[in-house]
Design a protein around this motif. Structure first.
Motif, PDB file in Angstrom:
ATOM      1  N   ALA A  10     -22.955 -13.696 -14.894  1.00 57.82           N
ATOM      2  CA  ALA A  10     -24.136 -13.973 -15.233  1.00 57.82           C
ATOM      3  C   ALA A  10     -24.682 -13.887 -16.281  1.00 57.82           C
ATOM      4  O   ALA A  10     -25.464 -14.641 -16.832  1.00 57.82           O
ATOM      5  CB  ALA A  10     -25.019 -13.490 -13.936  1.00 57.82           C
ATOM      6  N   LEU A  11     -24.414 -12.840 -16.876  1.00 58.92           N
ATOM      7  CA  LEU A  11     -25.000 -12.232 -18.237  1.00 58.92           C
ATOM      8  C   LEU A  11     -24.263 -13.232 -19.284  1.00 58.92           C
ATOM      9  O   LEU A  11     -24.904 -13.475 -20.381  1.00 58.92           O
ATOM     10  CB  LEU A  11     -24.835 -10.807 -18.575  1.00 58.92           C
ATOM     11  CG  LEU A  11     -25.536  -9.723 -17.562  1.00 58.92           C
ATOM     12  CD1 LEU A  11     -25.077  -8.431 -18.034  1.00 58.92           C
ATOM     13  CD2 LEU A  11     -27.118  -9.965 -17.871  1.00 58.92           C
ATOM     14  N   ALA A  12     -23.049 -13.361 -19.004  1.00 58.37           N
ATOM     15  CA  ALA A  12     -22.394 -14.263 -19.939  1.00 58.37           C
ATOM     16  C   ALA A  12     -22.934 -15.666 -20.401  1.00 58.37           C
ATOM     17  O   ALA A  12     -22.988 -16.195 -21.225  1.00 58.37           O
ATOM     18  CB  ALA A  12     -20.791 -14.478 -19.798  1.00 58.37           C
ATOM     19  N   ASP A  13     -23.466 -16.263 -19.161  1.00 58.62           N
ATOM     20  CA  ASP A  13     -24.202 -17.552 -19.030  1.00 58.62           C
ATOM     21  C   ASP A  13     -25.641 -17.448 -19.763  1.00 58.62           C
ATOM     22  O   ASP A  13     -26.027 -18.280 -20.286  1.00 58.62           O
ATOM     23  CB  ASP A  13     -24.207 -18.087 -17.696  1.00 58.62           C
ATOM     24  CG  ASP A  13     -22.901 -18.827 -17.352  1.00 58.62           C
ATOM     25  OD1 ASP A  13     -21.995 -19.103 -18.371  1.00 58.62           O
ATOM     26  OD2 ASP A  13     -22.773 -18.832 -16.128  1.00 58.62           O
ATOM     27  N   ARG A  14     -26.057 -16.242 -19.662  1.00 60.95           N
ATOM     28  CA  ARG A  14     -27.739 -16.097 -20.171  1.00 60.95           C
ATOM     29  C   ARG A  14     -27.734 -15.973 -21.699  1.00 60.95           C
ATOM     30  O   ARG A  14     -28.573 -16.143 -22.246  1.00 60.95           O
ATOM     31  CB  ARG A  14     -28.244 -14.854 -19.515  1.00 60.95           C
ATOM     32  CG  ARG A  14     -28.790 -15.232 -18.093  1.00 60.95           C
ATOM     33  CD  ARG A  14     -29.610 -14.044 -17.557  1.00 60.95           C
ATOM     34  NE  ARG A  14     -30.392 -14.196 -16.263  1.00 60.95           N
ATOM     35  CZ  ARG A  14     -31.474 -13.833 -15.863  1.00 60.95           C
ATOM     36  NH1 ARG A  14     -31.779 -12.739 -16.682  1.00 60.95           N
ATOM     37  NH2 ARG A  14     -31.857 -14.067 -14.719  1.00 60.95           N
ATOM     38  N   VAL A  15     -26.546 -15.185 -22.291  1.00 61.39           N
ATOM     39  CA  VAL A  15     -26.686 -14.967 -23.674  1.00 61.39           C
ATOM     40  C   VAL A  15     -25.995 -15.490 -24.554  1.00 61.39           C
ATOM     41  O   VAL A  15     -25.159 -16.581 -24.256  1.00 61.39           O
ATOM     42  CB  VAL A  15     -26.317 -13.433 -23.832  1.00 61.39           C
ATOM     43  CG1 VAL A  15     -27.016 -12.394 -22.840  1.00 61.39           C
ATOM     44  CG2 VAL A  15     -24.636 -13.199 -23.495  1.00 61.39           C
ATOM     45  N   ASP A  16     -26.144 -15.540 -25.912  1.00 59.82           N
ATOM     46  CA  ASP A  16     -25.265 -16.120 -26.854  1.00 59.82           C
ATOM     47  C   ASP A  16     -23.727 -15.433 -26.839  1.00 59.82           C
ATOM     48  O   ASP A  16     -23.961 -14.222 -27.406  1.00 59.82           O
ATOM     49  CB  ASP A  16     -25.929 -15.602 -28.278  1.00 59.82           C
ATOM     50  CG  ASP A  16     -25.002 -16.453 -29.510  1.00 59.82           C
ATOM     51  OD1 ASP A  16     -23.671 -16.418 -29.553  1.00 59.82           O
ATOM     52  OD2 ASP A  16     -25.668 -16.947 -30.489  1.00 59.82           O
ATOM     53  N   GLN A  17     -22.841 -16.221 -26.269  1.00 59.61           N
ATOM     54  CA  GLN A  17     -21.697 -15.541 -26.143  1.00 59.61           C
ATOM     55  C   GLN A  17     -20.793 -14.770 -27.517  1.00 59.61           C
ATOM     56  O   GLN A  17     -20.345 -13.999 -27.409  1.00 59.61           O
ATOM     57  CB  GLN A  17     -20.621 -16.983 -25.521  1.00 59.61           C
ATOM     58  CG  GLN A  17     -21.099 -16.793 -24.218  1.00 59.61           C
ATOM     59  CD  GLN A  17     -21.252 -18.431 -23.938  1.00 59.61           C
ATOM     60  OE1 GLN A  17     -21.010 -19.398 -24.642  1.00 59.61           O
ATOM     61  NE2 GLN A  17     -21.637 -18.802 -22.857  1.00 59.61           N
ATOM     62  N   ARG A  18     -21.202 -15.642 -28.499  1.00 59.72           N
ATOM     63  CA  ARG A  18     -20.505 -15.202 -29.693  1.00 59.72           C
ATOM     64  C   ARG A  18     -21.237 -13.572 -30.031  1.00 59.72           C
ATOM     65  O   ARG A  18     -20.493 -12.912 -30.366  1.00 59.72           O
ATOM     66  CB  ARG A  18     -20.748 -15.907 -31.003  1.00 59.72           C
ATOM     67  CG  ARG A  18     -20.015 -15.505 -32.287  1.00 59.72           C
ATOM     68  CD  ARG A  18     -20.680 -16.370 -33.455  1.00 59.72           C
ATOM     69  NE  ARG A  18     -22.102 -16.259 -33.718  1.00 59.72           N
ATOM     70  CZ  ARG A  18     -22.536 -15.351 -34.286  1.00 59.72           C
ATOM     71  NH1 ARG A  18     -21.837 -14.623 -35.019  1.00 59.72           N
ATOM     72  NH2 ARG A  18     -23.944 -15.034 -34.688  1.00 59.72           N
ATOM     73  N   ARG A  19     -22.418 -13.478 -29.868  1.00 60.61           N
ATOM     74  CA  ARG A  19     -22.986 -12.212 -30.188  1.00 60.61           C
ATOM     75  C   ARG A  19     -22.735 -11.261 -29.260  1.00 60.61           C
ATOM     76  O   ARG A  19     -22.431 -10.042 -29.480  1.00 60.61           O
ATOM     77  CB  ARG A  19     -24.610 -12.409 -30.201  1.00 60.61           C
ATOM     78  CG  ARG A  19     -25.109 -13.291 -31.329  1.00 60.61           C
ATOM     79  CD  ARG A  19     -26.541 -13.246 -31.337  1.00 60.61           C
ATOM     80  NE  ARG A  19     -27.126 -13.815 -32.486  1.00 60.61           N
ATOM     81  CZ  ARG A  19     -28.215 -14.303 -32.756  1.00 60.61           C
ATOM     82  NH1 ARG A  19     -29.022 -14.060 -31.937  1.00 60.61           N
ATOM     83  NH2 ARG A  19     -28.861 -15.154 -34.011  1.00 60.61           N
ATOM     84  N   ALA A  20     -22.601 -11.721 -27.965  1.00 63.72           N
ATOM     85  CA  ALA A  20     -22.121 -10.794 -26.894  1.00 63.72           C
ATOM     86  C   ALA A  20     -20.647 -10.111 -27.126  1.00 63.72           C
ATOM     87  O   ALA A  20     -20.329  -9.023 -27.118  1.00 63.72           O
ATOM     88  CB  ALA A  20     -22.126 -11.281 -25.515  1.00 63.72           C
ATOM     89  N   LEU A  21     -19.971 -11.139 -27.581  1.00 65.38           N
ATOM     90  CA  LEU A  21     -18.476 -10.549 -27.955  1.00 65.38           C
ATOM     91  C   LEU A  21     -18.426  -9.501 -29.113  1.00 65.38           C
ATOM     92  O   LEU A  21     -17.576  -8.665 -28.704  1.00 65.38           O
ATOM     93  CB  LEU A  21     -17.441 -12.011 -28.295  1.00 65.38           C
ATOM     94  CG  LEU A  21     -17.353 -12.918 -27.208  1.00 65.38           C
ATOM     95  CD1 LEU A  21     -16.402 -14.098 -27.543  1.00 65.38           C
ATOM     96  CD2 LEU A  21     -16.461 -12.129 -25.806  1.00 65.38           C
ATOM     97  N   TRP A  22     -18.926  -9.915 -30.177  1.00 62.70           N
ATOM     98  CA  TRP A  22     -18.680  -8.683 -31.059  1.00 62.70           C
ATOM     99  C   TRP A  22     -19.662  -7.595 -30.845  1.00 62.70           C
ATOM    100  O   TRP A  22     -19.322  -6.337 -31.280  1.00 62.70           O
ATOM    101  CB  TRP A  22     -19.266  -9.591 -32.304  1.00 62.70           C
ATOM    102  CG  TRP A  22     -20.712  -9.698 -32.900  1.00 62.70           C
ATOM    103  CD1 TRP A  22     -21.250 -11.089 -32.780  1.00 62.70           C
ATOM    104  CD2 TRP A  22     -21.640  -8.651 -33.062  1.00 62.70           C
ATOM    105  NE1 TRP A  22     -22.507 -10.738 -33.114  1.00 62.70           N
ATOM    106  CE2 TRP A  22     -22.908  -9.512 -33.471  1.00 62.70           C
ATOM    107  CE3 TRP A  22     -21.733  -7.441 -33.324  1.00 62.70           C
ATOM    108  CZ2 TRP A  22     -24.075  -9.033 -33.940  1.00 62.70           C
ATOM    109  CZ3 TRP A  22     -22.973  -6.866 -33.699  1.00 62.70           C
ATOM    110  CH2 TRP A  22     -24.051  -7.781 -33.957  1.00 62.70           C
ATOM    111  N   ALA A  23     -20.909  -7.710 -30.185  1.00 66.20           N
ATOM    112  CA  ALA A  23     -21.591  -6.528 -29.735  1.00 66.20           C
ATOM    113  C   ALA A  23     -20.780  -5.622 -28.884  1.00 66.20           C
ATOM    114  O   ALA A  23     -20.757  -4.411 -28.975  1.00 66.20           O
ATOM    115  CB  ALA A  23     -22.832  -7.114 -29.198  1.00 66.20           C
ATOM    116  N   VAL A  24     -20.128  -6.500 -27.702  1.00 64.06           N
ATOM    117  CA  VAL A  24     -19.180  -5.512 -26.864  1.00 64.06           C
ATOM    118  C   VAL A  24     -18.131  -4.854 -27.555  1.00 64.06           C
ATOM    119  O   VAL A  24     -17.818  -3.580 -27.245  1.00 64.06           O
ATOM    120  CB  VAL A  24     -18.940  -6.318 -25.851  1.00 64.06           C
ATOM    121  CG1 VAL A  24     -17.885  -5.348 -25.027  1.00 64.06           C
ATOM    122  CG2 VAL A  24     -19.803  -6.761 -24.760  1.00 64.06           C
ATOM    123  N   ASP A  25     -17.673  -5.703 -28.570  1.00 62.12           N
ATOM    124  CA  ASP A  25     -16.479  -4.776 -28.945  1.00 62.12           C
ATOM    125  C   ASP A  25     -16.889  -3.573 -30.220  1.00 62.12           C
ATOM    126  O   ASP A  25     -16.051  -2.705 -30.276  1.00 62.12           O
ATOM    127  CB  ASP A  25     -15.619  -5.990 -29.764  1.00 62.12           C
ATOM    128  CG  ASP A  25     -14.442  -6.401 -29.011  1.00 62.12           C
ATOM    129  OD1 ASP A  25     -14.060  -5.844 -28.304  1.00 62.12           O
ATOM    130  OD2 ASP A  25     -13.749  -7.500 -29.709  1.00 62.12           O
TER     131      ASP A  25
END
Length: 422
Positions: free
Chosen positions: A73-88
């Motif tokens: 659900a969060l992946a559909d709400r947020v900018d996926q590129r930013r989510a990926l690099w922020a998580v890493d």
């Protein structure tokens, strides 16, 4: 950004967005291979209680069951590129701190459990965001090839490169593998952050929309699509069997075949090599049969391989069966991932993916317990035959969707991020 993707079934171009995403995924998988091999060794050096050592591995499953749907659900709400690099970046920082703790002698089983749980909890967001991002980087006709290249590269990095490098790093100290993993996460974060994508035009969420309702939307979408429902049921049954097989493979090799640690290493390498061959094979098989029939073929061949594992008392036969099993497992994974991406609405892809993954992985811990019981009751070959039975049920679950091999829900052009020109 020039990605070189096409819509006619050719593979994605390496230059541009897909190449960076692939490099980030493979770099991170290399670090994962180091960490997953080093954590049990470190746990064994801290305690002689098998339950606590096994709990470190169990923490790799539990967050998916608890947080997998939320991550989608969060992946559909947020900018996926930013989510990926922020998580890493967060995972890299956590591992860097853990490496310092190990270096100064402050590691404990409690800290290992907390680390394993937290990393996997973050992975629930990362994996779903990555699945949702890929269609924005490659054309619809290149999705299959892109998934095959990603999964093959990750298996190569974690299975064939990470394991052999671990002993070399351990000569520098117990903290070295975790420091190296931290560096791979930070390097992957930098690669993903360098992606240039136009921001998608997201439809505004309805008034009063909540995460619970959005998660329910993903579950309903999965449940209403007959093909995806069949795939999810089949994969869940497979994973119960896989839990039984993986948990007891060492028993089959060492007690059933008396092949010792060398035989066990040969068995795992054979499985990895088969998986690597499965990446290029997935596109060829799907091109001739269609993706759904490719999944059916993969499951059927895997049943035969499992029967060989459970009945033929020969290390040569076991390694050959595991190589075939790994090859067809990769065909299964590439095809199912591509079908999920093709058939899910773009705005729901993260949630559909998370629902699929969560339901599919939930049976693995149960399978591990069933495998132990089968080995006790029927001998070392029992778990492989039990796994074969679950795969038979899995193939039967696929039959209702065998003719639904074309996308029925295409990505909405207004919600898919288009590559920007460099």
């Amino acid at each position: 950004m020039v990605t070189g993707e096409t819509g006619d079934g050719r593979g994605p171009g390496w230059c541009g967005g897909f190449g960076r995403l692939w490099s980030a995924a493979v770099l991170s998988a290399f670090g994962d291979g180091l960490r997953t091999s080093a954590l049990p060794l470190l746990a064994a050096s801290l305690t002689d209680r098998p339950f606590l050592i096994a709990s470190v591995t169990a923490c790799g499953y539990l967050p998916w069951i608890l947080f997998g749907l939320l991550g989608g659900a969060l992946a559909d709400r947020v900018d996926q590129r930013r989510a990926l690099w922020a998580v890493d970046a967060v995972r890299g920082a956590l591992l860097a701190c853990f490496a310092v703790a190990v270096a100064f002698g402050h590691a404990s089983i409690g800290l290992l459990l907390a680390l394993a749980f937290t990393l996997t909890m973050l992975q629930t967001l990362f994996d779903n965001a990555a699945t949702a991002l890929l269609p924005a980087l490659v054309g619809p006709g290149a999705l299959g090839a892109a998934n095959a290249r990603l999964l093959t590269g990750q298996r190569l990095a974690s299975g064939l490169l990470g394991g052999p490098v671990l002993p070399l790093l351990l000569t520098a100290g117990a903290a070295a593998p975790f420091a190296a993993d931290a560096a791979t996460f930070l390097g992957a974060a930098a690669l993903v952050a360098s992606l240039r994508l136009r921001q998608p035009e997201r439809a505004p969420r309805p008034a009063g929309s909540t995460l619970r309702r959005e998660i329910a939307d993903g579950l309903r979408t999965l449940g209403r699509d007959r093909l995806l429902r069949a795939l999810c049921t089949a994969t869940a049954l497979c994973n119960v069997g896989m839990g039984a097989l993986v948990a007891t493979l060492v028993v089959l090799v060492t007690d059933g075949l008396h092949a010792g640690s060398t035989g066990y290493a040969a068995a795992t390498v054979a499985y990895t090599l088969g998986s690597l061959a499965g990446g290029p094979s997935a596109g060829w098989i799907a091109g001739r049969l269609g993706r759904m029939r490719a999944v059916l073929l993969a499951g059927t061949v895997q049943i035969a391989a499992l029967v060989v594992m459970g009945t033929v008392r020969s290390l040569t036969a076991l390694t050959a069966a595991l190589a075939v099993f790994g090859l067809m497992g990769m065909v299964w994974n590439v095809s199912t991932t591509t079908l999920i991406q093709q058939r899910s609405p773009a705005g729901l892809l993260g949630r559909v993916s998370s629902a699929y993954r969560t339901l599919a992985v939930a049976g693995a811990p149960l399978g591990a317990l069933l495998g132990g019981a089968a080995a006790t009751a029927w001998g070392p070959g029992g778990p492989a035959l039990l796994t074969a039975a679950f795969f038979v049920l899995s193939v039967a679950a696929l039959i209702p969707g065998r003719r639904l091999d074309v996308p029925v829900v295409g990505p909405d052009a207004a919600t898919v991020a288009a590559p920007a020109a460099d």
